[in-house]
Design a protein around this motif. Structure first.
Motif, PDB file in Angstrom:
ATOM      1  N   LYS A  91      -1.469  -4.536   6.566  1.00  0.00           N
ATOM      2  CA  LYS A  91      -2.727  -4.148   7.190  1.00  0.00           C
ATOM      3  C   LYS A  91      -3.196  -2.799   6.648  1.00  0.00           C
ATOM      4  N   ILE A  92      -2.275  -1.853   6.478  1.00  0.00           N
ATOM      5  CA  ILE A  92      -2.607  -0.544   5.916  1.00  0.00           C
ATOM      6  C   ILE A  92      -3.103  -0.710   4.485  1.00  0.00           C
ATOM      7  N   SER A  93      -2.475  -1.594   3.707  1.00  0.00           N
ATOM      8  CA  SER A  93      -2.904  -1.852   2.329  1.00  0.00           C
ATOM      9  C   SER A  93      -4.301  -2.438   2.306  1.00  0.00           C
ATOM     10  N   GLU A  94      -4.580  -3.342   3.236  1.00  0.00           N
ATOM     11  CA  GLU A  94      -5.913  -3.928   3.321  1.00  0.00           C
ATOM     12  C   GLU A  94      -6.964  -2.861   3.662  1.00  0.00           C
ATOM     13  N   MET A 104       6.754  -4.942  10.611  1.00  0.00           N
ATOM     14  CA  MET A 104       6.596  -3.813   9.751  1.00  0.00           C
ATOM     15  C   MET A 104       5.818  -4.201   8.497  1.00  0.00           C
ATOM     16  N   ASP A 105       6.183  -5.390   7.971  1.00  0.00           N
ATOM     17  CA  ASP A 105       5.460  -5.876   6.792  1.00  0.00           C
ATOM     18  C   ASP A 105       3.981  -6.098   7.127  1.00  0.00           C
ATOM     19  N   LYS A 106       3.732  -6.607   8.332  1.00  0.00           N
ATOM     20  CA  LYS A 106       2.349  -6.825   8.741  1.00  0.00           C
ATOM     21  C   LYS A 106       1.594  -5.500   8.803  1.00  0.00           C
TER      22      LYS A 106
END
Length: 103
Positions: free
Chosen positions: A7-10, A1-3
């Protein structure tokens, strides 16, 4: 989930970066368009002013030529009238005198 969140933040950061770059390019393009438009307007104004100036000069020259022709024609007509008068002034005066005393 953190990944996934990372990834969404990136992706969001990349999208924000792309949007900022696009806005910068848009501003530069807008400035470039405004400068080209202003340059075109200046060139058009200069061209139009020059064309009007040339047209006025041409019309003025044509007017002077027409005036010279009319003056020449007027002088020619006046000369003809003077010649007619000189050739016929005695006859004209006699005819006028006869008309006056007839009445």
């Amino acid at each position: 989930m953190d990944k996934l969140i990372k990834k969404i933040s990136e992706i969001e950061a990349a999208a924000t970066s792309v949007m900022e770059e696009m806005n910068t390019q848009k501003a530069a393009f807008t400035a470039q368009i405004h400068e080209k438009t202003a340059s075109f307007d200046r060139e058009l104004e200069q061209s139009t002013t020059e064309q009007i100036k040339q047209l006025n000069l041409s019309m003025e020259e044509e007017l002077h030529q027409q005036l010279a022709r009319q003056e020449s024609e007027g002088e020619r007509i006046l000369e003809c009238l003077e010649q007619i008068y000189e050739a016929n002034h005695t006859i004209l005066a006699t005819n006028l005198f006869q008309e006056i005393i007839k009445e």
